[in-house]
Design a protein around this motif. Sequence first.
Motif, PDB file in Angstrom:
ATOM      1  N   LEU A 153      43.524  84.973  34.406  1.00  0.00           N
ATOM      2  CA  LEU A 153      42.945  85.999  33.537  1.00  0.00           C
ATOM      3  C   LEU A 153      42.510  85.406  32.198  1.00  0.00           C
ATOM      4  N   ALA A 154      43.261  84.414  31.690  1.00  0.00           N
ATOM      5  CA  ALA A 154      42.887  83.785  30.426  1.00  0.00           C
ATOM      6  C   ALA A 154      41.571  83.015  30.564  1.00  0.00           C
ATOM      7  N   ILE A 155      41.396  82.302  31.682  1.00  0.00           N
ATOM      8  CA  ILE A 155      40.140  81.580  31.913  1.00  0.00           C
ATOM      9  C   ILE A 155      38.991  82.567  32.028  1.00  0.00           C
ATOM     10  N   ASP A 156      39.228  83.659  32.742  1.00  0.00           N
ATOM     11  CA  ASP A 156      38.191  84.685  32.871  1.00  0.00           C
ATOM     12  C   ASP A 156      37.909  85.335  31.521  1.00  0.00           C
ATOM     13  N   GLY A 157      38.960  85.516  30.711  1.00  0.00           N
ATOM     14  CA  GLY A 157      38.770  86.084  29.383  1.00  0.00           C
ATOM     15  C   GLY A 157      37.975  85.164  28.470  1.00  0.00           C
ATOM     16  N   LEU A 158      38.199  83.847  28.581  1.00  0.00           N
ATOM     17  CA  LEU A 158      37.412  82.893  27.804  1.00  0.00           C
ATOM     18  C   LEU A 158      35.939  82.988  28.180  1.00  0.00           C
ATOM     19  N   ARG A 159      35.670  83.045  29.495  1.00  0.00           N
ATOM     20  CA  ARG A 159      34.283  83.186  29.940  1.00  0.00           C
ATOM     21  C   ARG A 159      33.652  84.460  29.389  1.00  0.00           C
ATOM     22  N   PHE A 160      34.374  85.567  29.510  1.00  0.00           N
ATOM     23  CA  PHE A 160      33.853  86.860  29.058  1.00  0.00           C
ATOM     24  C   PHE A 160      33.661  86.870  27.544  1.00  0.00           C
ATOM     25  N   GLY A 161      34.628  86.296  26.806  1.00  0.00           N
ATOM     26  CA  GLY A 161      34.520  86.262  25.356  1.00  0.00           C
ATOM     27  C   GLY A 161      33.342  85.429  24.878  1.00  0.00           C
ATOM     28  N   LEU A 162      33.073  84.302  25.548  1.00  0.00           N
ATOM     29  CA  LEU A 162      31.933  83.470  25.175  1.00  0.00           C
ATOM     30  C   LEU A 162      30.615  84.201  25.416  1.00  0.00           C
ATOM     31  N   ILE A 163      30.546  84.985  26.487  1.00  0.00           N
ATOM     32  CA  ILE A 163      29.327  85.755  26.748  1.00  0.00           C
ATOM     33  C   ILE A 163      29.153  86.844  25.695  1.00  0.00           C
ATOM     34  N   ILE A 164      30.244  87.512  25.327  1.00  0.00           N
ATOM     35  CA  ILE A 164      30.162  88.508  24.241  1.00  0.00           C
ATOM     36  C   ILE A 164      29.688  87.832  22.950  1.00  0.00           C
ATOM     37  N   ALA A 165      30.188  86.612  22.700  1.00  0.00           N
ATOM     38  CA  ALA A 165      29.796  85.882  21.491  1.00  0.00           C
ATOM     39  C   ALA A 165      28.316  85.533  21.501  1.00  0.00           C
ATOM     40  N   ILE A 166      27.796  85.098  22.663  1.00  0.00           N
ATOM     41  CA  ILE A 166      26.362  84.795  22.771  1.00  0.00           C
ATOM     42  C   ILE A 166      25.537  86.006  22.342  1.00  0.00           C
ATOM     43  N   CYS A 167      25.947  87.188  22.830  1.00  0.00           N
ATOM     44  CA  CYS A 167      25.218  88.414  22.495  1.00  0.00           C
ATOM     45  C   CYS A 167      25.484  88.857  21.063  1.00  0.00           C
ATOM     46  N   GLY A 168      26.714  88.670  20.576  1.00  0.00           N
ATOM     47  CA  GLY A 168      27.101  89.243  19.296  1.00  0.00           C
ATOM     48  C   GLY A 168      26.768  88.410  18.070  1.00  0.00           C
ATOM     49  N   VAL A 169      26.532  87.095  18.222  1.00  0.00           N
ATOM     50  CA  VAL A 169      26.223  86.257  17.060  1.00  0.00           C
ATOM     51  C   VAL A 169      24.960  86.747  16.364  1.00  0.00           C
ATOM     52  N   HIS A 185      20.857  96.731  19.537  1.00  0.00           N
ATOM     53  CA  HIS A 185      21.046  95.359  20.004  1.00  0.00           C
ATOM     54  C   HIS A 185      21.484  95.321  21.471  1.00  0.00           C
ATOM     55  N   GLY A 186      22.233  96.313  21.912  1.00  0.00           N
ATOM     56  CA  GLY A 186      22.639  96.352  23.313  1.00  0.00           C
ATOM     57  C   GLY A 186      21.446  96.455  24.248  1.00  0.00           C
ATOM     58  N   GLU A 187      20.414  97.169  23.809  1.00  0.00           N
ATOM     59  CA  GLU A 187      19.220  97.291  24.647  1.00  0.00           C
ATOM     60  C   GLU A 187      18.442  95.978  24.708  1.00  0.00           C
ATOM     61  N   LEU A 188      18.555  95.129  23.692  1.00  0.00           N
ATOM     62  CA  LEU A 188      17.962  93.796  23.784  1.00  0.00           C
ATOM     63  C   LEU A 188      18.662  92.980  24.875  1.00  0.00           C
ATOM     64  N   ALA A 342      14.305  86.631  15.541  1.00  0.00           N
ATOM     65  CA  ALA A 342      13.830  85.888  16.711  1.00  0.00           C
ATOM     66  C   ALA A 342      15.005  85.251  17.451  1.00  0.00           C
ATOM     67  N   MET A 343      15.915  84.625  16.702  1.00  0.00           N
ATOM     68  CA  MET A 343      17.075  83.998  17.331  1.00  0.00           C
ATOM     69  C   MET A 343      17.981  85.040  17.976  1.00  0.00           C
ATOM     70  N   ALA A 344      18.165  86.178  17.321  1.00  0.00           N
ATOM     71  CA  ALA A 344      18.998  87.239  17.886  1.00  0.00           C
ATOM     72  C   ALA A 344      18.415  87.757  19.194  1.00  0.00           C
ATOM     73  N   GLY A 345      17.086  87.899  19.254  1.00  0.00           N
ATOM     74  CA  GLY A 345      16.456  88.346  20.494  1.00  0.00           C
ATOM     75  C   GLY A 345      16.630  87.348  21.617  1.00  0.00           C
ATOM     76  N   GLY A 346      16.462  86.054  21.318  1.00  0.00           N
ATOM     77  CA  GLY A 346      16.639  85.028  22.342  1.00  0.00           C
ATOM     78  C   GLY A 346      18.069  84.942  22.838  1.00  0.00           C
ATOM     79  N   LEU A 347      19.047  84.981  21.924  1.00  0.00           N
ATOM     80  CA  LEU A 347      20.459  84.911  22.321  1.00  0.00           C
ATOM     81  C   LEU A 347      20.870  86.144  23.123  1.00  0.00           C
ATOM     82  N   ALA A 348      20.381  87.324  22.711  1.00  0.00           N
ATOM     83  CA  ALA A 348      20.710  88.545  23.451  1.00  0.00           C
ATOM     84  C   ALA A 348      20.168  88.483  24.875  1.00  0.00           C
ATOM     85  N   THR A 349      18.954  87.927  25.018  1.00  0.00           N
ATOM     86  CA  THR A 349      18.369  87.788  26.355  1.00  0.00           C
ATOM     87  C   THR A 349      19.210  86.870  27.231  1.00  0.00           C
TER      88      THR A 349
END
Length: 441
Positions: A153-169, A185-188, A342-349
């Motif tokens: 679960l911790a490994i899966d949580g790291l994966r999930f957290g990194l994806i949230i970070a990609i979108c949230g930065v 931003h969620g719709e992006l 521009a960077m936020a749009g690319g990272l969200a995608t």
Amino acid sequence: MMPRPAQRARVLGARLGAGALLTLLASLMFAGLMGSGIAAAAPAPTTDDTVRVFGTLRNGSEPVAGVKVDAKDGAGAIVESATSSNTGTWEVNVPPGNYSVVIDKTTVPDGVEVQKDTVAVAVVQGSPRPVIFLFGAERSANEVSPAEELTRLAIDGLRFGLIIAICGVGLSLIFGTTGLTNFAHGELVTLGAVVAWFFNVKMGIQLIPATILAIVVGIGIGILNELGIWRPLRRRRSGLIAMLVVSIGLALVMRYLILIFFSDRAEPFDDYQVQKQIGSGAFAITPVNLWCIIISLVVLVAVAVMLQKTRIGKAMRAVADNRDLAASSGINVDRVILFVWAMAGGLATLGGVLFAMSELGGRVQWEMGFKLLLLMFAGITLGGLGTAYGALLGCVIVGLLVQLSTYWIDPDLKYIGGLLVLIIILTIRPQGILGSKARIG
């Protein structure tokens, strides 16, 4: 002379309408209004209104082929059947409802012992359901220890957290440089996954180049957002509350236009649907999830290096600290904010594609970004609003907490943890882990 209130409202409405039109026109152009994409907007026949139930049959590390799997309704009638392939994979498509997924033991090869041959499944519209059957000798109660399960679960949580970070930065940087809390931003995120799906499925482009093309489109959408909506509103000195309300309205418009021109069902990518786990025990992981972790780490490290070492990165940090002081120092604030969008749009995608591949079983849903938005807000609030490093730290922590919570609670309720984190942090430490108690500008 300042315009009267009615004139100001009409001008503001015209600006907003023009900006929204530009953004939505670009999204529709790349997400399904051409050729066969129009067909996706048409109501689907009732026979296609089904949900994917799938799995892989393995006896240890060996696939089990030729086994019949039946999906039965509450009366015990067989609704749909499938036979496992040479790789052990099987799949049925059934309407939403409650089912018992059963292995026909007469089709199990000799020498293979079935430990668990029936699994109860609640099928919900738009949510594909994986089903796991157990083969081999009966396990002892201590074979899968709590430490091993928590490690998974911790490994899966790291994966999930990194994806949230990609979108949230990007969301955090937008707040830091403009003060805007962007509820669109969620719709992006959703739009990025939809555009990648369009290139991959409708145009036949392999998923990796399709994702690169989608990132380019996401950058363009971010630029259109800034030039068509937010910059005109800032120049008219619109308040942050008014801009927040505008972002909510824009989110609703984009979300339901995606629904109209995409689909109300989860649609799969063409690539990487069948995955064989690598590793074993607590460290077993599919190649898709492993690559999601690697790509997320590389991208986030690149963003951190850019913020620390490049001129535009230093300018972004300066604008986030004090916009007026940055402008008086010769920094082109508008250009910096345009780069942030521009960077936020690319990272969200990119985050949208990774989220669909690793968390949603390789499928795109029209509300996926909206579901992720709460966790993005929880992560950037926990780390510190407006700080990129705080967003990274906070999102990883939220991802870990959300996934680890499934050890004690139903996985369908795991997103509640994000809401609890948001409430607790706003109550105890509103500035977050890396945030300052008072922000200037």
